[in-house]
Design a protein around this motif. Structure first.
Motif, PDB file in Angstrom:
ATOM      1  N   ILE A 117      34.483  45.828  35.509  1.00 42.82           N
ATOM      2  CA  ILE A 117      35.572  45.806  36.488  1.00 42.82           C
ATOM      3  C   ILE A 117      36.371  46.829  36.583  1.00 42.82           C
ATOM      4  O   ILE A 117      36.741  47.582  37.630  1.00 42.82           O
ATOM      5  N   SER A 118      36.867  47.370  35.335  1.00 41.55           N
ATOM      6  CA  SER A 118      37.884  48.441  35.410  1.00 41.55           C
ATOM      7  C   SER A 118      37.190  49.788  35.640  1.00 41.55           C
ATOM      8  O   SER A 118      37.754  50.581  36.240  1.00 41.55           O
ATOM      9  N   VAL A 166      42.032  46.268  44.939  1.00 39.47           N
ATOM     10  CA  VAL A 166      40.391  46.394  44.962  1.00 39.47           C
ATOM     11  C   VAL A 166      39.967  45.054  44.946  1.00 39.47           C
ATOM     12  O   VAL A 166      40.245  44.183  43.910  1.00 39.47           O
ATOM     13  N   SER A 167      38.992  44.800  45.720  1.00 40.68           N
ATOM     14  CA  SER A 167      38.380  43.383  45.799  1.00 40.68           C
ATOM     15  C   SER A 167      37.552  43.345  44.454  1.00 40.68           C
ATOM     16  O   SER A 167      36.753  43.980  43.947  1.00 40.68           O
ATOM     17  N   GLY A 168      37.930  42.057  43.877  1.00 40.51           N
ATOM     18  CA  GLY A 168      37.080  41.872  42.637  1.00 40.51           C
ATOM     19  C   GLY A 168      37.991  42.095  41.353  1.00 40.51           C
ATOM     20  O   GLY A 168      37.613  41.824  40.471  1.00 40.51           O
ATOM     21  N   ALA A 169      39.039  42.775  41.682  1.00 36.29           N
ATOM     22  CA  ALA A 169      39.977  43.302  40.790  1.00 36.29           C
ATOM     23  C   ALA A 169      41.356  42.961  40.911  1.00 36.29           C
ATOM     24  O   ALA A 169      42.360  43.953  40.706  1.00 36.29           O
ATOM     25  N   THR A 170      41.715  41.878  41.214  1.00 39.66           N
ATOM     26  CA  THR A 170      42.992  41.580  41.769  1.00 39.66           C
ATOM     27  C   THR A 170      44.032  41.718  40.804  1.00 39.66           C
ATOM     28  O   THR A 170      45.075  42.486  40.856  1.00 39.66           O
ATOM     29  N   TYR A 171      43.984  41.350  39.513  1.00 36.05           N
ATOM     30  CA  TYR A 171      44.883  41.147  38.451  1.00 36.05           C
ATOM     31  C   TYR A 171      44.914  42.996  38.129  1.00 36.05           C
ATOM     32  O   TYR A 171      46.022  43.246  37.537  1.00 36.05           O
ATOM     33  N   THR A 172      43.928  43.401  37.745  1.00 37.23           N
ATOM     34  CA  THR A 172      44.043  44.698  37.410  1.00 37.23           C
ATOM     35  C   THR A 172      44.686  45.675  38.447  1.00 37.23           C
ATOM     36  O   THR A 172      45.339  46.333  37.992  1.00 37.23           O
TER      37      THR A 172
END
Length: 170
Positions: free
Chosen positions: A124-125, A147-153
């Motif tokens: 993801i990163s 970024v879709s799929g990386a909301t927390y990041t």
């Protein structure tokens, strides 16, 4: 007349077989997820960004919850500054960025810390951080899309970036 009547067992067998075959065909037609090819390429880029600015003496504290990395400003040539943002603790791990500004313009954003505890976090990163960097360089601010799929990041990246820009007086 109902299709699954008890006096017609052959019809039930044919329908069950057809349903099973259809299910298998649909299952096998799914494409497995493959990691992006560019996920490993951006990893060396963050180490080359700060070396062009000649920055040294940064004392950003990473990996500690609640600690500020704002003290990571370095005395460089006129108009060029490198500022380290706060370490933001997210659900999946810490996120911290370093911003290089030339005459008040963002020229580089380097991720110093990012979630990487397991292969999924690294995946993801690997695709989110380069997209967030491009967004930040384009927007010239911390007002960037998630970024879709990386909301927390994405949220941690945005908050750390904003803290660095605040420390730089932007």
């Amino acid at each position: 007349m109902h299709a699954l009547r008890k006096n017609r067992p052959l019809r039930r067998i044919v329908l069950a077989s057809a349903a099973t075959v259809s299910g298998l065909v649909m299952l096998l037609s799914l494409k497995p997820h493959t990691p992006p090819q560019f996920a490993a390429a951006p990893a060396p880029a963050p180490t080359s960004g700060p070396s062009t600015s000649g920055g040294s003496g940064q004392s950003g504290q990473s990996g500690q919850s609640g600690q500020s990395g704002q003290s990571g400003q370095s005395g460089q040539s006129a108009g060029t500054r490198t500022v380290t943002g706060d370490t933001v603790q997210t659900r999946w791990g810490p996120v911290q960025v370093r911003v290089t500004l030339v005459n008040g313009r963002i020229t580089d954003v380097t991720a110093l810390a990012q979630p990487s505890d397991n292969p999924r976090d690294r995946e993801i990163s690997g695709y989110a951080i380069p997209q967030l960097r491009r967004e930040a360089l384009t927007a010239q601010s911390a007002s960037i899309d998630t970024v879709s799929g990386a909301t927390y990041t994405s949220d941690g990246y945005r908050r750390s970036l904003q803290s660095a820009l605040d420390a730089a007086g932007r």
